[in-house]
Scaffold this motif. Structure first.
Motif, PDB file in Angstrom:
ATOM      1  N   VAL A 166       0.840  -1.208   0.000  1.00 46.29           N
ATOM      2  CA  VAL A 166       0.000   0.000   0.000  1.00 46.29           C
ATOM      3  C   VAL A 166       0.871   1.252   0.000  1.00 46.29           C
ATOM      4  CG1 VAL A 166      -1.649   1.355   1.364  1.00 46.29           C
ATOM      5  CG2 VAL A 166      -2.013  -1.096   1.037  1.00 46.29           C
ATOM      6  N   MET A 167       1.901   1.265   0.835  1.00 44.85           N
ATOM      7  CA  MET A 167       2.787   2.429   0.890  1.00 44.85           C
ATOM      8  C   MET A 167       3.565   2.588  -0.410  1.00 44.85           C
ATOM      9  SD  MET A 167       2.048   3.909   3.601  1.00 44.85           S
ATOM     10  CE  MET A 167       0.792   3.353   4.725  1.00 44.85           C
ATOM     11  N   ASP A 168       3.945   1.478  -1.036  1.00 45.60           N
ATOM     12  CA  ASP A 168       4.611   1.554  -2.341  1.00 45.60           C
ATOM     13  C   ASP A 168       3.691   2.162  -3.398  1.00 45.60           C
ATOM     14  OD1 ASP A 168       7.023   0.529  -1.451  1.00 45.60           O
ATOM     15  OD2 ASP A 168       6.615  -1.527  -2.141  1.00 45.60           O
ATOM     16  N   GLU A 169       2.411   1.824  -3.342  1.00 43.89           N
ATOM     17  CA  GLU A 169       1.448   2.411  -4.281  1.00 43.89           C
ATOM     18  C   GLU A 169       1.369   3.921  -4.068  1.00 43.89           C
ATOM     19  OE1 GLU A 169      -2.318   0.406  -3.906  1.00 43.89           O
ATOM     20  OE2 GLU A 169      -1.354  -1.558  -4.058  1.00 43.89           O
ATOM     21  N   LEU A 225       3.692   5.826  -2.778  1.00 40.53           N
ATOM     22  CA  LEU A 225       4.956   6.409  -3.236  1.00 40.53           C
ATOM     23  C   LEU A 225       5.001   6.539  -4.754  1.00 40.53           C
ATOM     24  CD1 LEU A 225       7.539   4.745  -0.837  1.00 40.53           C
ATOM     25  CD2 LEU A 225       6.930   7.173  -0.962  1.00 40.53           C
ATOM     26  N   SER A 226       4.443   5.600  -5.465  1.00 41.37           N
ATOM     27  CA  SER A 226       4.394   5.687  -6.928  1.00 41.37           C
ATOM     28  C   SER A 226       3.626   6.924  -7.373  1.00 41.37           C
ATOM     29  CB  SER A 226       3.754   4.440  -7.530  1.00 41.37           C
ATOM     30  OG  SER A 226       4.555   3.312  -7.318  1.00 41.37           O
ATOM     31  N   VAL A 227       2.522   7.177  -6.707  1.00 40.86           N
ATOM     32  CA  VAL A 227       1.729   8.373  -7.011  1.00 40.86           C
ATOM     33  C   VAL A 227       2.531   9.624  -6.693  1.00 40.86           C
ATOM     34  CG1 VAL A 227      -0.349   9.693  -6.408  1.00 40.86           C
ATOM     35  CG2 VAL A 227      -0.487   7.206  -6.640  1.00 40.86           C
ATOM     36  N   LEU A 228       3.116   9.662  -5.510  1.00 42.10           N
ATOM     37  CA  LEU A 228       3.875  10.845  -5.095  1.00 42.10           C
ATOM     38  C   LEU A 228       5.084  11.104  -5.981  1.00 42.10           C
ATOM     39  CD1 LEU A 228       3.685  10.412  -1.225  1.00 42.10           C
ATOM     40  CD2 LEU A 228       2.440  12.071  -2.637  1.00 42.10           C
ATOM     41  N   HIS A 229       5.800  10.062  -6.363  1.00 44.25           N
ATOM     42  CA  HIS A 229       6.962  10.236  -7.249  1.00 44.25           C
ATOM     43  C   HIS A 229       6.535  10.801  -8.592  1.00 44.25           C
ATOM     44  CE1 HIS A 229       9.453   7.105  -4.835  1.00 44.25           C
ATOM     45  NE2 HIS A 229       9.533   8.305  -4.306  1.00 44.25           N
ATOM     46  N   ALA A 230       5.440  10.303  -9.128  1.00 49.71           N
ATOM     47  CA  ALA A 230       4.951  10.808 -10.415  1.00 49.71           C
ATOM     48  C   ALA A 230       4.514  12.262 -10.297  1.00 49.71           C
ATOM     49  CB  ALA A 230       3.803   9.935 -10.924  1.00 49.71           C
ATOM     50  N   LEU A 231       3.849  12.596  -9.209  1.00 47.82           N
ATOM     51  CA  LEU A 231       3.432  13.985  -9.004  1.00 47.82           C
ATOM     52  C   LEU A 231       4.636  14.902  -8.844  1.00 47.82           C
ATOM     53  CD1 LEU A 231       0.421  13.487  -6.580  1.00 47.82           C
ATOM     54  CD2 LEU A 231       0.314  14.196  -8.978  1.00 47.82           C
ATOM     55  N   THR A 232       5.622  14.459  -8.082  1.00 48.75           N
ATOM     56  CA  THR A 232       6.832  15.252  -7.875  1.00 48.75           C
ATOM     57  C   THR A 232       7.566  15.482  -9.196  1.00 48.75           C
ATOM     58  OG1 THR A 232       7.062  14.393  -5.632  1.00 48.75           O
ATOM     59  CG2 THR A 232       9.024  15.356  -6.618  1.00 48.75           C
ATOM     60  N   ALA A 283      -1.629   6.896 -14.193  1.00 50.94           N
ATOM     61  CA  ALA A 283      -1.499   5.432 -14.195  1.00 50.94           C
ATOM     62  C   ALA A 283      -1.337   4.902 -12.771  1.00 50.94           C
ATOM     63  CB  ALA A 283      -0.311   5.015 -15.057  1.00 50.94           C
ATOM     64  N   ALA A 284      -0.536   5.594 -11.955  1.00 49.44           N
ATOM     65  CA  ALA A 284      -0.329   5.155 -10.567  1.00 49.44           C
ATOM     66  C   ALA A 284      -1.622   5.263  -9.765  1.00 49.44           C
ATOM     67  CB  ALA A 284       0.776   5.978  -9.914  1.00 49.44           C
ATOM     68  N   LEU A 285      -2.372   6.342  -9.969  1.00 47.87           N
ATOM     69  CA  LEU A 285      -3.656   6.495  -9.272  1.00 47.87           C
ATOM     70  C   LEU A 285      -4.654   5.428  -9.712  1.00 47.87           C
ATOM     71  CD1 LEU A 285      -4.177  10.357  -9.175  1.00 47.87           C
ATOM     72  CD2 LEU A 285      -4.103   8.818  -7.213  1.00 47.87           C
ATOM     73  N   GLU A 286      -4.705   5.197 -11.008  1.00 46.38           N
ATOM     74  CA  GLU A 286      -5.624   4.180 -11.527  1.00 46.38           C
ATOM     75  C   GLU A 286      -5.279   2.807 -10.961  1.00 46.38           C
ATOM     76  OE1 GLU A 286      -6.753   2.212 -15.819  1.00 46.38           O
ATOM     77  OE2 GLU A 286      -6.309   4.362 -15.749  1.00 46.38           O
ATOM     78  N   SER A 287      -3.997   2.499 -10.915  1.00 46.50           N
ATOM     79  CA  SER A 287      -3.558   1.213 -10.362  1.00 46.50           C
ATOM     80  C   SER A 287      -3.919   1.103  -8.876  1.00 46.50           C
ATOM     81  CB  SER A 287      -2.048   1.060 -10.554  1.00 46.50           C
ATOM     82  OG  SER A 287      -1.594  -0.118  -9.938  1.00 46.50           O
ATOM     83  N   HIS A 288      -3.684   2.171  -8.128  1.00 45.04           N
ATOM     84  CA  HIS A 288      -3.992   2.161  -6.695  1.00 45.04           C
ATOM     85  C   HIS A 288      -5.492   1.994  -6.461  1.00 45.04           C
ATOM     86  CE1 HIS A 288      -3.688   2.862  -2.461  1.00 45.04           C
ATOM     87  NE2 HIS A 288      -4.281   4.048  -2.509  1.00 45.04           N
ATOM     88  N   ILE A 289      -6.287   2.703  -7.205  1.00 48.07           N
ATOM     89  CA  ILE A 289      -7.745   2.611  -7.058  1.00 48.07           C
ATOM     90  C   ILE A 289      -8.222   1.205  -7.414  1.00 48.07           C
ATOM     91  CG2 ILE A 289      -9.953   3.398  -8.019  1.00 48.07           C
ATOM     92  CD1 ILE A 289      -8.583   6.219  -8.221  1.00 48.07           C
TER      93      ILE A 289
END
Length: 95
Positions: free
Chosen positions: A58-61, A63-70, A79-85
């Protein structure tokens, strides 16, 4: 995995989602999200909590969103948000 670490991970998870909604800048949406989130937590109790074996994924998901946003990578963030959802939806339906 200690109970304290699990509790901290849970609060971090909820805080991440709260901040993502708040970042949309829509006060009404934020309030509606919070009310619904609280209702879901009350109704589903432990079934809405992070299980110890899922904390890392969950935390890796997140982080994927945050890294992409950063990186300001719109496609990667979407893509990261869609995957997490999608993953969260599957976990919720399996519970």
């Amino acid at each position: 995995m200690t109970p304290d670490l699990l509790q901290r991970a849970q609060f971090m998870d909820w805080g991440f989602h709260d901040r993502m909604i708040d970042a949309l800048g829509n006060d009404l949406l934020s309030k509606v999200y919070r009310v619904n989130s609280i209702k879901i937590r009350l109704i589903r109790q432990e079934r809405t909590r992070i299980l110890p074996e899922l904390v890392t994924s969950v935390m890796d998901e997140h982080l994927s969103v945050l890294h992409a946003l950063t990186a300001r990578d719109e496609a990667a963030a979407a893509a990261a948000l869609e995957s997490h959802i999608d993953t969260a939806r599957r976990r919720a339906l399996d519970a």
